[in-house]
Design an enzyme around this catalytic site. Structure first.
Site, PDB file in Angstrom:
ATOM      1  N   LYS A  87      39.332  38.652 -59.099  1.00  0.00           N
ATOM      2  CA  LYS A  87      38.647  38.270 -57.857  1.00  0.00           C
ATOM      3  C   LYS A  87      38.276  36.783 -57.930  1.00  0.00           C
ATOM      4  O   LYS A  87      37.567  36.371 -58.848  1.00  0.00           O
ATOM      5  CB  LYS A  87      37.387  39.122 -57.655  1.00  0.00           C
ATOM      6  CG  LYS A  87      36.609  38.740 -56.393  1.00  0.00           C
ATOM      7  CD  LYS A  87      35.551  39.759 -56.074  1.00  0.00           C
ATOM      8  CE  LYS A  87      34.700  39.333 -54.891  1.00  0.00           C
ATOM      9  NZ  LYS A  87      33.658  40.321 -54.587  1.00  0.00           N
ATOM     10  N   GLY A  98      41.509  38.781 -49.654  1.00  0.00           N
ATOM     11  CA  GLY A  98      41.546  37.354 -49.325  1.00  0.00           C
ATOM     12  C   GLY A  98      41.379  36.467 -50.549  1.00  0.00           C
ATOM     13  O   GLY A  98      41.631  35.262 -50.498  1.00  0.00           O
ATOM     14  N   ARG A  99      40.923  37.075 -51.619  1.00  0.00           N
ATOM     15  CA  ARG A  99      40.746  36.283 -52.849  1.00  0.00           C
ATOM     16  C   ARG A  99      40.871  37.130 -54.105  1.00  0.00           C
ATOM     17  O   ARG A  99      40.614  36.643 -55.206  1.00  0.00           O
ATOM     18  CB  ARG A  99      39.385  35.586 -52.833  1.00  0.00           C
ATOM     19  CG  ARG A  99      38.211  36.520 -52.556  1.00  0.00           C
ATOM     20  CD  ARG A  99      36.931  35.762 -52.615  1.00  0.00           C
ATOM     21  NE  ARG A  99      35.806  36.559 -52.128  1.00  0.00           N
ATOM     22  CZ  ARG A  99      34.550  36.213 -52.272  1.00  0.00           C
ATOM     23  NH1 ARG A  99      34.252  35.099 -52.904  1.00  0.00           N
ATOM     24  NH2 ARG A  99      33.599  36.966 -51.797  1.00  0.00           N
ATOM     25  N   ARG A 123      40.331  51.138 -49.989  1.00  0.00           N
ATOM     26  CA  ARG A 123      39.097  51.196 -49.200  1.00  0.00           C
ATOM     27  C   ARG A 123      39.307  52.025 -47.932  1.00  0.00           C
ATOM     28  O   ARG A 123      40.449  52.230 -47.513  1.00  0.00           O
ATOM     29  CB  ARG A 123      38.711  49.757 -48.778  1.00  0.00           C
ATOM     30  CG  ARG A 123      38.478  48.853 -49.952  1.00  0.00           C
ATOM     31  CD  ARG A 123      39.068  47.464 -49.726  1.00  0.00           C
ATOM     32  NE  ARG A 123      39.077  46.730 -50.998  1.00  0.00           N
ATOM     33  CZ  ARG A 123      38.029  46.063 -51.467  1.00  0.00           C
ATOM     34  NH1 ARG A 123      36.946  45.961 -50.731  1.00  0.00           N
ATOM     35  NH2 ARG A 123      38.079  45.487 -52.645  1.00  0.00           N
ATOM     36  N   GLY A 167      41.927  42.062 -45.595  1.00  0.00           N
ATOM     37  CA  GLY A 167      42.835  42.152 -46.745  1.00  0.00           C
ATOM     38  C   GLY A 167      42.231  41.465 -47.949  1.00  0.00           C
ATOM     39  O   GLY A 167      41.139  40.901 -47.869  1.00  0.00           O
ATOM     40  N   ASP A 180      32.566  45.831 -54.383  1.00  0.00           N
ATOM     41  CA  ASP A 180      32.309  44.580 -53.653  1.00  0.00           C
ATOM     42  C   ASP A 180      30.836  44.192 -53.669  1.00  0.00           C
ATOM     43  O   ASP A 180      30.153  44.155 -52.637  1.00  0.00           O
ATOM     44  CB  ASP A 180      32.847  44.666 -52.215  1.00  0.00           C
ATOM     45  CG  ASP A 180      34.351  44.426 -52.184  1.00  0.00           C
ATOM     46  OD1 ASP A 180      34.990  44.595 -53.235  1.00  0.00           O
ATOM     47  OD2 ASP A 180      34.882  44.066 -51.123  1.00  0.00           O
ATOM     48  N   ASP A 227      35.339  47.997 -44.958  1.00  0.00           N
ATOM     49  CA  ASP A 227      36.290  47.420 -45.925  1.00  0.00           C
ATOM     50  C   ASP A 227      35.657  47.309 -47.314  1.00  0.00           C
ATOM     51  O   ASP A 227      36.346  46.960 -48.268  1.00  0.00           O
ATOM     52  CB  ASP A 227      36.793  46.050 -45.448  1.00  0.00           C
ATOM     53  CG  ASP A 227      35.667  45.098 -45.098  1.00  0.00           C
ATOM     54  OD1 ASP A 227      34.880  45.407 -44.193  1.00  0.00           O
ATOM     55  OD2 ASP A 227      35.555  44.042 -45.753  1.00  0.00           O
TER      56      ASP A 227
HETATM   57  P1  AMP Z   1      33.325  40.583 -48.313  1.00  0.00           P
HETATM   58  O1  AMP Z   1      32.295  40.764 -47.249  1.00  0.00           O
HETATM   59  O2  AMP Z   1      32.935  39.640 -49.407  1.00  0.00           O
HETATM   60  O3  AMP Z   1      33.751  41.893 -48.876  1.00  0.00           O
HETATM   61  O4  AMP Z   1      34.608  39.892 -47.652  1.00  0.00           O
HETATM   62  C1  AMP Z   1      35.171  40.304 -46.428  1.00  0.00           C
HETATM   63  C2  AMP Z   1      36.579  39.804 -46.312  1.00  0.00           C
HETATM   64  O5  AMP Z   1      36.627  38.390 -46.425  1.00  0.00           O
HETATM   65  C3  AMP Z   1      37.536  40.319 -47.363  1.00  0.00           C
HETATM   66  O6  AMP Z   1      38.773  40.498 -46.759  1.00  0.00           O
HETATM   67  C4  AMP Z   1      37.573  39.194 -48.375  1.00  0.00           C
HETATM   68  O7  AMP Z   1      38.777  39.182 -49.112  1.00  0.00           O
HETATM   69  C5  AMP Z   1      37.448  37.974 -47.490  1.00  0.00           C
HETATM   70  N1  AMP Z   1      36.834  36.835 -48.178  1.00  0.00           N
HETATM   71  C6  AMP Z   1      35.542  36.682 -48.522  1.00  0.00           C
HETATM   72  N2  AMP Z   1      35.347  35.504 -49.124  1.00  0.00           N
HETATM   73  C7  AMP Z   1      36.550  34.872 -49.151  1.00  0.00           C
HETATM   74  C8  AMP Z   1      37.014  33.614 -49.632  1.00  0.00           C
HETATM   75  N3  AMP Z   1      36.195  32.729 -50.209  1.00  0.00           N
HETATM   76  N4  AMP Z   1      38.321  33.329 -49.480  1.00  0.00           N
HETATM   77  C9  AMP Z   1      39.155  34.192 -48.893  1.00  0.00           C
HETATM   78  N5  AMP Z   1      38.786  35.391 -48.419  1.00  0.00           N
HETATM   79  C10 AMP Z   1      37.499  35.731 -48.541  1.00  0.00           C
HETATM   80 MG    MG Z   2      34.865  43.064 -49.429  1.00  0.00          MG
END
Ligand code: AMP
Ligand code: MG
Length: 496
Positions: A116, A100-101, A186, A98, A269, A259
């Site tokens: 973001k 996450g940030r 996504r 989801g 992303d 995702d």
């Molecule tokens: P990414 O590989 O950067 O696309 O991230 C994969 C998942 O991890 C996604 O659901 C992001 O929202 C979550 N995510 C990555 N970094 C963070 C963070 N610092 N805090 C919270 N969620 C994160």
């Molecule tokens: Mg991502």
């Protein structure tokens, strides 16, 4: 510029907001406000994205918008939310993920605006909800670089920073990227509702995406007029086009998890991405990718693998495995055709016909082999080749190789081919196809280093160059040169 602040403390920047995603209902997201960051400052701003949004450029100088886009003040008319999705990461089912940030503020003029790095959400898992300055500058610049290259991408309006400490391998500082796209849906959103057996929600989501972005899926008669099989085909085709462009320009995404795959075929992303320096087909840009799953030359197959996951997710709606497989087949024809057309354009060959195609294909394959055997700089090679057709001699191309005989023989074959066409037309096409400026790792790194010292001029300079990467910009030759030796020691990982 002064903002209008109403009694509830929210600002108005003169845009009209809606949020069609929010209308999907509470199963799809959690409403929440961005979390503030202390003493924000502007790091980078794109006037072009402001213009696209219909945002008066004057706001990009205002303290008010600075605070709004750092998550410190609400924006009137927006309905901030974080969406839920799942996904396959590095080939394995990762379950629920989801935003996450990232927090979606809302939609204006048909474009979603997302912050973001705006703090914790219910989907943050072990993360802190934040993004660091380093990765935010990379995302900002690469979004606009891809746009400049004509590759489908999410956009970035700006980066704002704060000295709030953020712990990664070392302590860094926080930043927020304001991202813009018609939709941030996504593949993983579909996987989420499919794998959890929420097939009513799966249908709501698919109907939403079709209604808004792929209305032709309702009227097409392919696949027994099955709109969901048509959707899968449309997404397969767009993804094929996008990945063909990545391969032609030498772009390595680095984390092609499902995702991170846009349902609109946008590049999204930006994390450990890299534009190739020397041409190494097996290049792995993501330091966290131990198996090389997302190596440069694996991207086309990985995109298919991801589409297959999307197909599986859509299966409850499509109904028949055979229809889903047939829809996916289109990837296998569109990708190679798109890639070949792009490579022909890189060679300045516009008139490829069934007569010339086999020889043109051989020219492409052979030059890529030569480039790979000596790890020749990919961007510089194509730019020099373009100039060699516009009158400069081919010596500058030969100089890139140790094995002069190999390239000389290839250049002979190539000039025999270009003799059949108008070389000026070819050169013109090549100079518009082969960029002079790409966001090489070391350029990003230099801009990041100075930005950490609060000098954002390099960010602005790179943005200016990358927005028009086919122009000569004669005062910025050093930005188009070979990477320094230290560039190969830059390690970019998933940490962001
Ligand atoms: P990414 O590989 O950067 O696309 O991230 C994969 C998942 O991890 C996604 O659901 C992001 O929202 C979550 N995510 C990555 N970094 C963070 C963070 N610092 N805090 C919270 N969620 C994160
Ligand atoms: Mg991502």
């Amino acid at each position: 510029m002064t903002m209008d602040m109403n009694k509830t403390g929210s600002f108005d920047v003169g845009l009209t907001w809606s949020n069609s995603f929010a209308r999907l209902g509470p199963d799809f997201f959690t409403s929440l406000a961005p979390h503030p960051l202390p003493e924000p400052y502007w790091v980078g701003r794109s006037l072009s994205v402001a213009h696209t949004l219909g945002l008066d450029a004057g706001w990009l100088d205002s303290d008010e918008l600075l605070h709004v886009l750092t998550g410190n003040q609400p924006l009137r008319g927006t309905q901030p939310l974080a969406s839920v999705y799942s996904g396959h990461q590095f080939g394995h089912w990762a379950g629920q993920l989801g935003d996450g940030r990232a927090i979606l503020l809302g939609e204006t003029g048909g474009l979603e605006v997302q912050l973001k790095g705006a703090g914790l959400t219910p989907y943050s898992r072990m993360g802190d909800g934040r993004a660091v300055l380093r990765s935010s500058i990379r995302e900002f610049l690469c979004s606009e670089a891809m746009q400049g290259l004509g590759i489908a991408t999410s956009r970035a309006l700006c980066v704002t920073g704060s000295d709030a400490p953020i712990r990664r391998e070392t302590t860094e500082t926080a930043a927020v990227v304001t991202r813009v796209a018609p939709s941030f849906v996504r593949f993983g959103h579909f996987e989420h509702f499919s794998h959890s057996g929420q097939h009513d929600q799966l249908k709501i989501l698919a109907d939403y995406v079709i209604e808004r972005f792929y209305p032709e899926c309702r009227t097409r008669t392919d696949f027994e007029a099955n709109p969901y099989a048509n959707l899968l085909q449309c997404v397969s085709e767009r993804t094929a086009q996008m990945v063909a462009q990545w391969q032609a320009v030498g772009f390595c995404h680095g984390v092609m998890n499902t995702d991170n795959m846009s349902i609109l075929g946008l590049t999204i992303d930006y994390g450990p991405f890299q534009f190739l320096d020397g041409y190494n087909p097996g290049h792995i840009c993501n330091h966290s990718d131990n198996q090389g799953r997302y190596a440069f030359n694996k991207q086309p197959n990985i995109a298919y693998w991801n589409l297959y996951c999307l197909g599986q997710a859509l299966l409850p709606l499509i109904g028949e495995q055979g229809l889903a497989m047939a829809a996916l087949e289109s990837y296998k024809t569109v990708f190679p055709a798109a890639f070949e057309a792009l490579m022909c354009a890189k060679l300045g060959l516009i008139d490829t016909s069934t007569d010339t195609a086999p020889a043109d294909r051989a020219l492409i394959e052979d030059v890529l082999k030569l480039l790979a055997s000596e790890r020749v700089d990919y961007t510089i090679f194509w730019r020099r080749l373009s100039h060699s057709n516009s009158g400069s001699d081919a010596q500058a191309v030969r100089d890139l190789f140790v094995d002069r005989n190999g390239i000389a023989a290839w250049l002979l074959r190539y000039s025999a081919r270009t003799n059949q066409i108008d070389r000026r037309v070819a050169a013109d096409l090549m100079l518009k196809t082969n960029p002079k400026f790409v966001l090489r790792n070391h350029l990003g790194e230099q801009a990041i280093r100075t930005a950490k010292l609060k000098d954002f001029s390099q960010v602005s300079t790179l943005l200016m160059l990358l927005e028009s990467p086919f122009d000569e910009h004669p005062d910025f030759e050093e930005h188009a040169g070979f990477p320094p030796d230290w560039a190969s020691s830059i390690e970019i990982s998933c940490s962001s």
